[in-house]
Enzyme design. Structure first.
Site, mmCIF file in Angstrom:
data_model
loop_
_atom_site.group_PDB
_atom_site.id
_atom_site.type_symbol
_atom_site.label_atom_id
_atom_site.label_comp_id
_atom_site.label_asym_id
_atom_site.label_seq_id
_atom_site.Cartn_x
_atom_site.Cartn_y
_atom_site.Cartn_z
ATOM 1 N N ASP A 18 0.962 -1.106 0.016
ATOM 2 C CA ASP A 18 0.020 0.021 -0.147
ATOM 3 C C ASP A 18 0.994 1.345 0.043
ATOM 4 O OD1 ASP A 18 -2.282 1.604 0.228
ATOM 5 O OD2 ASP A 18 -1.876 1.734 2.483
ATOM 6 N N SER A 19 0.356 2.519 -0.153
ATOM 7 C CA SER A 19 0.840 3.790 -0.115
ATOM 8 C C SER A 19 1.696 3.870 1.223
ATOM 9 C CB SER A 19 0.085 4.898 -0.681
ATOM 10 O OG SER A 19 -0.820 4.663 0.658
ATOM 11 N N TYR A 50 -0.534 8.325 -2.274
ATOM 12 C CA TYR A 50 -0.552 8.035 -3.611
ATOM 13 C C TYR A 50 -1.808 8.707 -4.116
ATOM 14 C CZ TYR A 50 2.828 3.874 -3.513
ATOM 15 O OH TYR A 50 3.859 3.312 -3.544
ATOM 16 N N GLY A 51 -2.946 9.102 -3.477
ATOM 17 C CA GLY A 51 -4.253 9.674 -3.900
ATOM 18 C C GLY A 51 -3.978 10.898 -4.723
ATOM 19 N N CYS A 81 -4.242 -1.389 -2.286
ATOM 20 C CA CYS A 81 -4.280 0.261 -2.423
ATOM 21 C C CYS A 81 -5.278 0.488 -3.579
ATOM 22 C CB CYS A 81 -2.928 0.959 -2.583
ATOM 23 S SG CYS A 81 -3.182 2.664 -2.698
ATOM 24 N N GLU A 161 -5.000 8.995 9.350
ATOM 25 C CA GLU A 161 -3.767 8.881 10.169
ATOM 26 C C GLU A 161 -3.184 9.437 11.278
ATOM 27 O OE1 GLU A 161 -1.038 9.433 6.574
ATOM 28 O OE2 GLU A 161 -1.688 7.228 6.166
ATOM 29 N N CYS A 191 -11.022 2.983 -0.448
ATOM 30 C CA CYS A 191 -9.800 3.217 0.170
ATOM 31 C C CYS A 191 -9.532 2.324 1.210
ATOM 32 C CB CYS A 191 -9.588 4.763 0.072
ATOM 33 S SG CYS A 191 -8.209 5.276 1.371
ATOM 34 N N THR A 192 -8.313 1.883 1.438
ATOM 35 C CA THR A 192 -7.952 1.019 2.088
ATOM 36 C C THR A 192 -7.658 1.572 3.483
ATOM 37 O OG1 THR A 192 -5.786 0.689 1.457
ATOM 38 C CG2 THR A 192 -7.141 -0.958 0.704
ATOM 39 N N HIS A 193 -7.670 2.922 3.750
ATOM 40 C CA HIS A 193 -7.662 3.425 5.226
ATOM 41 C C HIS A 193 -9.081 3.358 5.799
ATOM 42 C CE1 HIS A 193 -3.934 5.115 3.962
ATOM 43 N NE2 HIS A 193 -3.630 5.611 5.062
#
Ligand code: DGL
Length: 266
Positions: A18-19, A50-51, A81, A161, A191-193
């Site tokens: 992932d980023s 990355y977005g 990601c 984050e 989005c994986t977050h």
């Protein structure tokens, strides 16, 4: 091809990247679903987010990471990601074929396009993911009956984050981002977050909207691919291996939030 394929063994690890740390939500689901597999995780924290990157930059990051994971002997590559997924088919120099790559968009699109239960779908993601149209266009193409509302929600990644997870912080942001989503029955968090704030999103909509649990779906497709290739491992021989391209105390704190445990990063 035959020789190459034969040389791959079930005991080799699975590469996941992932980023940064969002991909750990996918890794956690993979570790739960596939306890006999060894994983090598790479978080490209030096290049986060990355977005908001150009396609050229993303392609070069993705290629370097794929080569790194190949050098770690990974049998397949999981692109954990959504933003990286938007360029994975455009990278000219990958050490994995498309059959050996599992990304986080196609399995979700295929699942949602074929189901009958939800007709009004919301999609949120980074600018890169939403502007790529990979989700909304692919969904609309496969199922013309779906009503789709898609929006880039770039503020959510830095909020997550930095640990701003409280409803009183998130809800005013949701007021702006979720205008027009009131009739959605299902929300795809592209989005994986975002799994970190699923509950807050459902609570914002008074549980009238369901947030799709994407990590579980991705873990199921990884299992299906390994099974089909005869590459499911039966015993875990080595501990998982974690790498970050930039290690700071903040990233380590955050990793604990994502994984729910402390791990060592190289
Ligand atoms: N986790 C990434 C994704 O799934 C987003 C974070 C970023 O912008 O780097 O798109």
């Amino acid at each position: 091809w035959v020789l190459n394929n034969k040389s791959i063994k079930a005991s080799q690890p699975i590469g996941v990247f992932d980023s940064g740390l969002g991909g750990l939500t996918i890794l956690k689901a993979l570790q739960k679903k596939l306890p006999n597999e060894q994983f090598v995780y790479y978080g490209d924290t030096a290049h986060l987010p990355y977005g908001d990157k150009s396609e050229e930059a993303l392609i070069s990051y993705v290629q370097a990471i794929a080569h790194f994971l190949k050098s770690k002997d990974c049998k397949i590559l999981v692109v954990a990601c959504n933003s990286a997924t938007t360029v994975i088919n455009k990278a000219p120099d990958l050490p994995y074929t498309s059959e050996d790559i599992i990304e986080v968009i196609s399995p979700i699109v295929n699942l949602i396009a074929t189901q009958q239960k939800y007709t009004n779908i919301g999609i949120i993601g980074t600018r890169k993911t939403i502007s790529s149209g990979m989700f909304n266009e692919a969904l609309a193409l496969q199922n013309g009956n779906l009503q789709i509302t898609a929006r880039a929600t770039p503020l959510l990644v830095p909020l997550i984050e930095d640990g701003f997870l409280e409803e009183n912080v998130l809800f005013p942001v949701f007021d702006r981002y979720f205008k027009g989503f009131q009739n959605c029955q299902l929300l795809i968090p592209a989005c994986t977050h975002y799994p970190i704030i699923y509950q807050q999103i459902e609570s914002y909509f008074d549980n009238r909207l369901k947030v799709l649990h994407t990590p579980k779906i991705i873990a199921e497709s990884v299992e299906a691919v390994l099974e089909q290739k005869g590459l499911l491992s039966t015993t875990k021989n080595k501990e998982d291996d974690y790498h970050l391209s930039d290690v700071t105390d903040e990233f380590l704190r955050e990793a604990e939030l994502f994984l729910g445990k402390k791990v060592h990063f190289n």
